[in-house]
Design a protein around this motif. Structure first.
Motif, PDB file in Angstrom:
ATOM      1  N   SER A   1      63.141  23.508  56.825  1.00  0.00           N
ATOM      2  CA  SER A   1      64.463  24.072  56.559  1.00  0.00           C
ATOM      3  C   SER A   1      65.243  23.248  55.531  1.00  0.00           C
ATOM      4  CB  SER A   1      65.268  24.152  57.861  1.00  0.00           C
ATOM      5  OG  SER A   1      65.512  22.861  58.383  1.00  0.00           O
ATOM      6  N   HIS A   2      66.284  23.905  54.952  1.00  0.00           N
ATOM      7  CA  HIS A   2      67.220  23.267  54.025  1.00  0.00           C
ATOM      8  C   HIS A   2      66.504  22.633  52.832  1.00  0.00           C
ATOM      9  CE1 HIS A   2      69.628  23.565  57.750  1.00  0.00           C
ATOM     10  NE2 HIS A   2      70.644  23.701  56.919  1.00  0.00           N
ATOM     11  N   ASN A   3      65.719  23.479  52.160  1.00  0.00           N
ATOM     12  CA  ASN A   3      65.091  23.111  50.903  1.00  0.00           C
ATOM     13  C   ASN A   3      65.338  24.245  49.910  1.00  0.00           C
ATOM     14  OD1 ASN A   3      63.479  20.459  51.070  1.00  0.00           O
ATOM     15  ND2 ASN A   3      62.890  21.475  52.991  1.00  0.00           N
ATOM     16  N   ASN A   4      64.555  24.301  48.864  1.00  0.00           N
ATOM     17  CA  ASN A   4      64.669  25.361  47.865  1.00  0.00           C
ATOM     18  C   ASN A   4      63.361  26.143  47.751  1.00  0.00           C
ATOM     19  OD1 ASN A   4      67.394  24.693  46.950  1.00  0.00           O
ATOM     20  ND2 ASN A   4      66.481  22.870  46.033  1.00  0.00           N
ATOM     21  N   LEU A   5      62.726  26.366  48.881  1.00  0.00           N
ATOM     22  CA  LEU A   5      61.439  27.043  48.894  1.00  0.00           C
ATOM     23  C   LEU A   5      61.612  28.527  48.595  1.00  0.00           C
ATOM     24  CD1 LEU A   5      59.912  25.319  52.041  1.00  0.00           C
ATOM     25  CD2 LEU A   5      59.559  24.732  49.639  1.00  0.00           C
TER      26      LEU A   5
ATOM     27  N   GLU B   1      54.945  25.719  68.635  1.00  0.00           N
ATOM     28  CA  GLU B   1      56.045  25.928  69.574  1.00  0.00           C
ATOM     29  C   GLU B   1      57.390  26.086  68.884  1.00  0.00           C
ATOM     30  OE1 GLU B   1      56.135  22.952  72.609  1.00  0.00           O
ATOM     31  OE2 GLU B   1      53.948  22.917  72.840  1.00  0.00           O
ATOM     32  N   SER B   2      57.534  25.547  67.670  1.00  0.00           N
ATOM     33  CA  SER B   2      58.807  25.629  66.961  1.00  0.00           C
ATOM     34  C   SER B   2      58.541  25.795  65.469  1.00  0.00           C
ATOM     35  CB  SER B   2      59.642  24.366  67.212  1.00  0.00           C
ATOM     36  OG  SER B   2      60.855  24.407  66.480  1.00  0.00           O
ATOM     37  N   LEU B   3      59.216  26.803  64.872  1.00  0.00           N
ATOM     38  CA  LEU B   3      59.073  27.072  63.440  1.00  0.00           C
ATOM     39  C   LEU B   3      60.465  27.271  62.851  1.00  0.00           C
ATOM     40  CD1 LEU B   3      57.409  27.716  60.912  1.00  0.00           C
ATOM     41  CD2 LEU B   3      57.313  30.099  61.674  1.00  0.00           C
ATOM     42  N   ASP B   4      60.840  26.395  61.920  1.00  0.00           N
ATOM     43  CA  ASP B   4      62.162  26.467  61.287  1.00  0.00           C
ATOM     44  C   ASP B   4      61.979  26.525  59.773  1.00  0.00           C
ATOM     45  OD1 ASP B   4      64.777  26.303  60.496  1.00  0.00           O
ATOM     46  OD2 ASP B   4      65.308  24.635  61.809  1.00  0.00           O
ATOM     47  N   LEU B   5      62.272  27.688  59.203  1.00  0.00           N
ATOM     48  CA  LEU B   5      62.209  27.894  57.752  1.00  0.00           C
ATOM     49  C   LEU B   5      63.572  28.279  57.205  1.00  0.00           C
ATOM     50  CD1 LEU B   5      58.899  29.999  57.563  1.00  0.00           C
ATOM     51  CD2 LEU B   5      59.152  27.517  57.437  1.00  0.00           C
ATOM     52  N   SER B   6      64.629  27.968  57.904  1.00  0.00           N
ATOM     53  CA  SER B   6      65.972  28.418  57.555  1.00  0.00           C
ATOM     54  C   SER B   6      66.498  27.732  56.303  1.00  0.00           C
ATOM     55  CB  SER B   6      66.923  28.157  58.725  1.00  0.00           C
ATOM     56  OG  SER B   6      67.004  26.771  59.015  1.00  0.00           O
ATOM     57  N   SER B   7      67.511  28.376  55.698  1.00  0.00           N
ATOM     58  CA  SER B   7      68.238  27.827  54.547  1.00  0.00           C
ATOM     59  C   SER B   7      67.308  27.497  53.385  1.00  0.00           C
ATOM     60  CB  SER B   7      69.046  26.589  54.972  1.00  0.00           C
ATOM     61  OG  SER B   7      70.010  26.916  55.943  1.00  0.00           O
ATOM     62  N   ASN B   8      66.520  28.496  53.005  1.00  0.00           N
ATOM     63  CA  ASN B   8      65.690  28.417  51.811  1.00  0.00           C
ATOM     64  C   ASN B   8      65.952  29.667  50.967  1.00  0.00           C
ATOM     65  OD1 ASN B   8      63.762  25.978  51.765  1.00  0.00           O
ATOM     66  ND2 ASN B   8      63.588  26.666  53.896  1.00  0.00           N
TER      67      ASN B   8
END
Length: 298
Positions: free
Chosen positions: A128-132, A147-154
């Motif tokens: 999360s929180h990158n420029n992907l 168990e946990s996947l966070d790809l937010s704020s891209n």
């Protein structure tokens, strides 16, 4: 550090380290036993380190029946504080099945490589929180124990891969603040995630969001401008400004009609006396009698 073949934990979070981690090196198999990689809250740039994803042997094909590596000096007395499922936790023991990658809050760009799906024993992944940019790789569905996947704020776009519905151990999902489109996949596991997992993706539709999808192409039925307007001016439980205006308009018309009836007929008496004073009805009757011409007796 790539020349340390026994390294199992690398935590460099909350510093000001920068540079490109994707540059070539002399190590053919870097970090083969690494289980914990946390470089969050730094200033690393460039693309994600794909060559690492191909060499993290400790995050591939870990036998689930071998939970503990043993009470050695390292695994038994280790203390590290990392973020898991959005919460800071202090770990005092490193289990063999415990694996995590946290590259959040940096300046990584480019796409998420498909090779990340090779880490089929990875438990926690935070990018999360990158420029992907680009699509969410369908290969993430290969990480069956995730168990946990966070790809937010891209700046991710495209649809949510249906392969993610196979992640039956997934407890935390955050895809918010991206440019994702289409219908949210439906499965038993996905039905447990709430709106905050998808907020900020204006072109997503389907449960648990209130935006419905077109059955033909999975796109939203309402135009984007209309949805944005509803989000900006809407009220709780779906009562928007249009409903409020219609309610006020109807109320004004009914109110004017009732007022005319009260003034004309003088009823109900208590309401007339409340607004016009006591004796209004009698004054009105008396005025009418005076206005009636008297008849002469023959």
């Amino acid at each position: 550090m790539e020349a340390l073949p026994e390294l199992r934990v690398l935590v460099l979070k909350s510093n000001k380290f920068d540079g490109n981690m994707s540059l070539p090196s002399r190590s053919n198999l870097p970090f083969p036993k690494l289980q914990v990689l946390d470089i969050s809250e730094n200033e690393f740039v460039g693309s994600l380190p794909q060559r690492y994803f191909k060499s993290f042997r400790a995050m591939m094909d870990v036998k689930e029946n071998q939970i503990y590596r043993g009470y050695d000096d390292f695994g038994g007395y280790l203390e590290m504080r990392i973020t898991l499922k959005g919460l800071d936790q202090l770990l005092t023991r490193l289990l063999e099945a415990f694996t995590t990658i946290d590259l959040s809050s940096n300046n990584f760009s480019g796409s998420i490589p498909d090779s990340i799906g090779n880490l089929n024993s990875l438990r926690y992944l935070n990018l999360s929180h990158n420029n992907l940019m680009g699509h969410i790789p369908a290969s993430l569905g290969n990480i069956s124990v995730l168990e946990s996947l966070d790809l937010s704020s891209n700046k991710l776009d495209g649809g949510i891969p249906s392969e993610l519905t196979s992640l039956t151990f997934l407890e935390k999902l955050n895809l918010s603040m991206n440019n994702l489109v289409g219908q949210i996949p439906q499965s038993t596991q996905f039905s447990t995630f709430e709106n905050d997992s998808y907020v900020g993706n204006l072109r997503l539709c389907g449960f648990p969001l209130t935006r419905k999808c077109n059955e033909k192409n999975g796109q939203r039925m309402q135009p984007e401008e209309e949805d944005d307007e509803d989000d900006e001016y809407g009220f709780i439980d779906g009562f928007g400004w249009r409903s409020v205006v219609m309610g006020y308009g109807s109320g004004i018309i009914v109110g004017i009609g009732i007022g005319c009836c009260i003034i004309r007929f003088g009823r109900p008496r208590w309401l007339v006396e409340f607004f016009f004073g006591v004796g209004y009805i009698y004054k009105k009757k008396k005025t009418r009698k005076r206005a009636t011409p008297t008849q002469r007796r023959t």
